[in-house]
Design an enzyme around this catalytic site. Structure first.
Site: not given
Ligand code: NAP
Length: 249
Positions: A157, A161
């Site tokens: 990851y 990133k």
């Molecule tokens: P989330 O709630 O799990 O949402 C991510 C979405 O992306 C989910 O609906 C997931 O579907 C979908 N997804 C996964 N693989 C995919 C693919 N191959 N093609 C299309 N869609 C796909 O996560 P989030 O926390 O909102 O994270 C969003 C972004 O922010 C990510 O890039 C994450 O790495 C980044 N981020 C998050 C945090 C945090 O603390 N939350 C911190 C730093 C960065 P499924 O649920 O079906 O897998």
């Protein structure tokens, strides 16, 4: 000030959940029509309905960002349903945490494919249209503070990133002459389905280590994604903005 994204079309990946869903809704509140892409089709449809409830147009797209043909198909569907894309948000993602010793080749490939290759494929497909049209555009890439600190247990990851930061800077340089800006956001710990899975204890420890004393909300990342998509950031490109509550300064 009127709506900041009036008349614009946004293409948001991973918009069925968490940060992507909040961003799609925030953009719609500011007047944008939104293409809602997610690998989970039902979740994409749900966010699209939320966009439509705000009086904007939406198209729900079930696609995997790591597959070029699916990405190209989704961009074609967007063009037909909403018109040319002005804003791309590369947000789709997942976690497969393990220490290097325990990390499988399959989970290395999966995480690199979804985050880094997915960002490349969507950028390639959407930026081509922005370039041809000649009316500029904005690309917002969701990196993570894990890229800066090399979080324990996140070799796949954090590498993906960090790669997204470099890709953002290359995109900014290559597309500047077409008026397309590219920037990255590095969120800290944000309350979403992805992080809820980490468990109460780890989340509480994170909040305690954060100068602002709490976790972030998806809306607080969406607000920065709005800034980077809007004309307020017209002289900002190739930048990385931390949205961490001050953690890991
Ligand atoms: P989330 O709630 O799990 O949402 C991510 C979405 O992306 C989910 O609906 C997931 O579907 C979908 N997804 C996964 N693989 C995919 C693919 N191959 N093609 C299309 N869609 C796909 O996560 P989030 O926390 O909102 O994270 C969003 C972004 O922010 C990510 O890039 C994450 O790495 C980044 N981020 C998050 C945090 C945090 O603390 N939350 C911190 C730093 C960065 P499924 O649920 O079906 O897998």
């Amino acid at each position: 000030m009127g709506p900041m994204l009036a008349g614009r079309v946004a293409f948001v990946t991973g918009a069925g959940s968490g940060i992507g869903r909040s961003t799609a809704i925030r953009y719609a509140e500011e007047g944008a029509d939104v293409a809602v892409l997610d690998v989970n089709g039902a979740a994409a449809a749900d966010t699209a309905a939320a966009v439509e409830a705000l009086g904007r147009s939406a198209v729900a797209l079930r696609a995997d960002v790591s597959r070029a043909a699916e990405v190209e198909g989704a961009v074609r569907q967007t063009l037909a349903a909403l018109g040319p894309v002005d804003i791309l948000v590369n947000n789709a993602g997942l976690l497969r945490d393990a220490t290097i010793r325990n990390l499988s080749e399959a989970d290395w490939d999966l995480v690199l494919d979804v985050h880094l290759k997915g960002t490349f494929l969507c950028t390639k497909a959407v930026a081509a249209g922005m370039r041809e049209r000649g009316r500029g555009g904005a690309i917002v890439n969701i990196s993570s503070i894990s890229a800066k600190i090399g979080n324990f247990g996140q070799a796949n990851y954090a590498s993906a990133k960090a790669g997204i930061v470099a890709l953002t800077k290359v995109t900014a340089r290559e597309y500047a002459k077409y008026g397309v800006r590219a920037n990255a956001i590095q969120p800290g710990m944000i309350e979403t389905p992805m992080t809820r899975a980490l468990g109460e204890e780890r989340l509480a420890r994170n909040a305690a280590e954060t100068p602002l004393g709490r976790l972030g909300r998806p809306e607080e990342v969406a607000a920065v994604a709005l800034f980077l998509a809007s004309d307020l950031s017209s002289f900002v490109t190739g930048a990385v903005i931390e949205v961490t509550g001050g953690r890991y300064l």
